[in-house]
Design a protein around this motif. Structure first.
Motif, PDB file in Angstrom:
ATOM      1  N   ILE A  61       1.718   1.672  -5.728  1.00  0.00           N
ATOM      2  CA  ILE A  61       1.402   0.871  -4.545  1.00  0.00           C
ATOM      3  C   ILE A  61       2.669   0.441  -3.810  1.00  0.00           C
ATOM      4  CG2 ILE A  61       0.490  -1.378  -3.827  1.00  0.00           C
ATOM      5  CD1 ILE A  61      -1.635  -0.983  -6.080  1.00  0.00           C
ATOM      6  N   THR A  62       3.668  -0.029  -4.560  1.00  0.00           N
ATOM      7  CA  THR A  62       4.863  -0.572  -3.916  1.00  0.00           C
ATOM      8  C   THR A  62       5.929   0.472  -3.618  1.00  0.00           C
ATOM      9  OG1 THR A  62       5.866  -1.114  -6.053  1.00  0.00           O
ATOM     10  CG2 THR A  62       4.547  -2.832  -4.976  1.00  0.00           C
ATOM     11  N   GLY A  63       5.944   1.555  -4.372  1.00  0.00           N
ATOM     12  CA  GLY A  63       6.971   2.573  -4.164  1.00  0.00           C
ATOM     13  C   GLY A  63       8.301   2.198  -4.790  1.00  0.00           C
ATOM     14  N   GLN A  64       8.282   1.286  -5.738  1.00  0.00           N
ATOM     15  CA  GLN A  64       9.503   0.833  -6.408  1.00  0.00           C
ATOM     16  C   GLN A  64       9.206   0.620  -7.883  1.00  0.00           C
ATOM     17  OE1 GLN A  64      11.841  -2.078  -4.238  1.00  0.00           O
ATOM     18  NE2 GLN A  64      12.181  -3.214  -6.113  1.00  0.00           N
ATOM     19  N   LYS A  65      10.215   0.790  -8.720  1.00  0.00           N
ATOM     20  CA  LYS A  65      10.044   0.617 -10.162  1.00  0.00           C
ATOM     21  C   LYS A  65       9.724  -0.832 -10.494  1.00  0.00           C
ATOM     22  CE  LYS A  65      12.381   1.635 -14.535  1.00  0.00           C
ATOM     23  NZ  LYS A  65      11.171   1.842 -15.247  1.00  0.00           N
ATOM     24  N   ALA A  66       8.706  -1.035 -11.315  1.00  0.00           N
ATOM     25  CA  ALA A  66       8.286  -2.377 -11.709  1.00  0.00           C
ATOM     26  C   ALA A  66       8.915  -2.750 -13.050  1.00  0.00           C
ATOM     27  CB  ALA A  66       6.770  -2.446 -11.813  1.00  0.00           C
ATOM     28  N   VAL A  67       8.934  -4.056 -13.337  1.00  0.00           N
ATOM     29  CA  VAL A  67       9.489  -4.592 -14.578  1.00  0.00           C
ATOM     30  C   VAL A  67       8.346  -5.152 -15.410  1.00  0.00           C
ATOM     31  CG1 VAL A  67      11.013  -6.348 -15.542  1.00  0.00           C
ATOM     32  CG2 VAL A  67      11.646  -5.187 -13.445  1.00  0.00           C
ATOM     33  N   ARG A  93      12.496  -5.854  -1.276  1.00  0.00           N
ATOM     34  CA  ARG A  93      13.371  -6.354  -0.217  1.00  0.00           C
ATOM     35  C   ARG A  93      13.684  -5.196   0.734  1.00  0.00           C
ATOM     36  NH1 ARG A  93      15.868 -11.233  -2.333  1.00  0.00           N
ATOM     37  NH2 ARG A  93      15.717 -11.246  -4.575  1.00  0.00           N
ATOM     38  N   GLY A  94      14.181  -5.515   1.901  1.00  0.00           N
ATOM     39  CA  GLY A  94      14.647  -4.501   2.847  1.00  0.00           C
ATOM     40  C   GLY A  94      13.539  -3.596   3.363  1.00  0.00           C
ATOM     41  N   ARG A  95      13.862  -2.319   3.499  1.00  0.00           N
ATOM     42  CA  ARG A  95      12.940  -1.342   4.088  1.00  0.00           C
ATOM     43  C   ARG A  95      11.631  -1.246   3.328  1.00  0.00           C
ATOM     44  NH1 ARG A  95      11.818   3.543   2.673  1.00  0.00           N
ATOM     45  NH2 ARG A  95      13.546   3.681   1.215  1.00  0.00           N
ATOM     46  N   ILE A  96      11.690  -1.244   1.994  1.00  0.00           N
ATOM     47  CA  ILE A  96      10.469  -1.120   1.179  1.00  0.00           C
ATOM     48  C   ILE A  96       9.558  -2.325   1.391  1.00  0.00           C
ATOM     49  CG2 ILE A  96       9.598  -0.993  -1.189  1.00  0.00           C
ATOM     50  CD1 ILE A  96      12.054   0.642  -1.897  1.00  0.00           C
ATOM     51  N   MET A  97      10.137  -3.521   1.539  1.00  0.00           N
ATOM     52  CA  MET A  97       9.356  -4.740   1.788  1.00  0.00           C
ATOM     53  C   MET A  97       8.597  -4.631   3.111  1.00  0.00           C
ATOM     54  SD  MET A  97      10.805  -8.548   2.580  1.00  0.00           S
ATOM     55  CE  MET A  97      11.640  -7.983   4.041  1.00  0.00           C
ATOM     56  N   TRP A  98       9.293  -4.213   4.166  1.00  0.00           N
ATOM     57  CA  TRP A  98       8.655  -4.106   5.479  1.00  0.00           C
ATOM     58  C   TRP A  98       7.537  -3.065   5.461  1.00  0.00           C
ATOM     59  CZ3 TRP A  98       9.227  -7.583   9.174  1.00  0.00           C
ATOM     60  CH2 TRP A  98      10.368  -8.374   9.195  1.00  0.00           C
ATOM     61  N   GLU A  99       7.767  -1.915   4.815  1.00  0.00           N
ATOM     62  CA  GLU A  99       6.749  -0.864   4.754  1.00  0.00           C
ATOM     63  C   GLU A  99       5.542  -1.320   3.945  1.00  0.00           C
ATOM     64  OE1 GLU A  99       8.909   2.461   3.193  1.00  0.00           O
ATOM     65  OE2 GLU A  99       9.841   2.916   5.135  1.00  0.00           O
ATOM     66  N   PHE A 100       5.774  -2.015   2.816  1.00  0.00           N
ATOM     67  CA  PHE A 100       4.667  -2.516   1.999  1.00  0.00           C
ATOM     68  C   PHE A 100       3.835  -3.525   2.778  1.00  0.00           C
ATOM     69  CE2 PHE A 100       2.993  -5.851  -0.777  1.00  0.00           C
ATOM     70  CZ  PHE A 100       2.116  -5.102  -1.533  1.00  0.00           C
ATOM     71  N   LEU A 101       4.499  -4.442   3.475  1.00  0.00           N
ATOM     72  CA  LEU A 101       3.783  -5.473   4.228  1.00  0.00           C
ATOM     73  C   LEU A 101       2.962  -4.858   5.356  1.00  0.00           C
ATOM     74  CD1 LEU A 101       3.600  -8.481   3.827  1.00  0.00           C
ATOM     75  CD2 LEU A 101       5.256  -8.766   5.658  1.00  0.00           C
ATOM     76  N   GLU A 102       3.503  -3.833   5.998  1.00  0.00           N
ATOM     77  CA  GLU A 102       2.765  -3.159   7.061  1.00  0.00           C
ATOM     78  C   GLU A 102       1.513  -2.470   6.507  1.00  0.00           C
ATOM     79  OE1 GLU A 102       3.552  -0.193  10.830  1.00  0.00           O
ATOM     80  OE2 GLU A 102       5.067  -0.316   9.248  1.00  0.00           O
ATOM     81  N   ARG A 103       1.648  -1.799   5.356  1.00  0.00           N
ATOM     82  CA  ARG A 103       0.483  -1.158   4.734  1.00  0.00           C
ATOM     83  C   ARG A 103      -0.548  -2.190   4.299  1.00  0.00           C
ATOM     84  NH1 ARG A 103       2.617   1.695   0.011  1.00  0.00           N
ATOM     85  NH2 ARG A 103       4.437   0.518   0.487  1.00  0.00           N
TER      86      ARG A 103
END
Length: 192
Positions: A61-67, A93-103
């Motif tokens: 969902i987020t496109g980033q590695k989770a902990v 944060r950054g680009r991934i944050m903006w793309e996630f929020l838009e989706r």
């Protein structure tokens, strides 16, 4: 290339907020700092497999590695040992944050059944907003055929706003679909 929502913020939203909030300094205009996605599977019977499923879904969902988050102390009533995996979290944060929020705003939330908007009251007093999602299938990245269990998670949007009203204005300007909290009118024909 910058995300569309970030470009929209820079070109339109920042100026709107500057005039609406009466801010003189451009550095005082509220902006997004980070988005934290947290999923806990503590009540699942097969906790280890549930954590693995949550890890895969949150990463998709987020496109980033989770902990993986672990318990800090043992609680015998919950059959929980210290250091046992409980859930997953990811900070965007950054680009991934903006793309996630838009989706989230444009694709995921409108898919929710009987969606009438998100609560405008879920602010923490400092301009940060937390939203609960009960089902991961609203996100297009999750394949519905491969869902083994329903997972819910919290999405915490951290802003630089100093008040709830400033944070609400920022998210509303970005397109967050807040529900109008107007008092319900009395039914017609009801005895007074």
């Amino acid at each position: 290339m910058e995300p569309t929502l970030k470009v929209f913020y820079k070109e339109k939203v920042a100026e709107q907020l500057k005039s609406k909030l009466g801010v003189q300094n451009i550095h005082d205009i509220p902006r997004l700092e980070k988005v934290v996605v947290n999923c806990c599977v503590g009540k699942q019977a097969d906790r280890k497999q549930a954590v693995d499923d949550a890890l895969n879904d949150v990463q998709a969902i987020t496109g980033q590695k989770a902990v993986i988050t672990k318990s800090k102390k043992a609680v015998s009533n919950f059959k929980l040992r210290e250091g046992e995996p409980l859930g997953v979290k990811v900070t965007l944060r950054g680009r991934i944050m903006w793309e996630f929020l838009e989706r989230l705003i444009k694709m995921a939330l409108p898919v929710v059944r009987d969606f009438r908007g998100v609560s405008p009251k879920a602010f923490d007093g400092k301009g940060n907003y937390t939203l609960g999602v009960t089902d991961q299938s609203i996100f297009p990245e999750v394949e519905i055929d491969k869902i083994k269990r329903t997972l819910g998670f919290d999405i915490c949007i951290v802003t630089t706003a100093t008040s709830d009203d400033a944070g609400r204005e920022l998210l509303r300007a970005l397109g967050m679909p807040f529900r109008d909290h107007k008092p319900a009118a009395a039914p017609t024909g009801a005895a007074a």
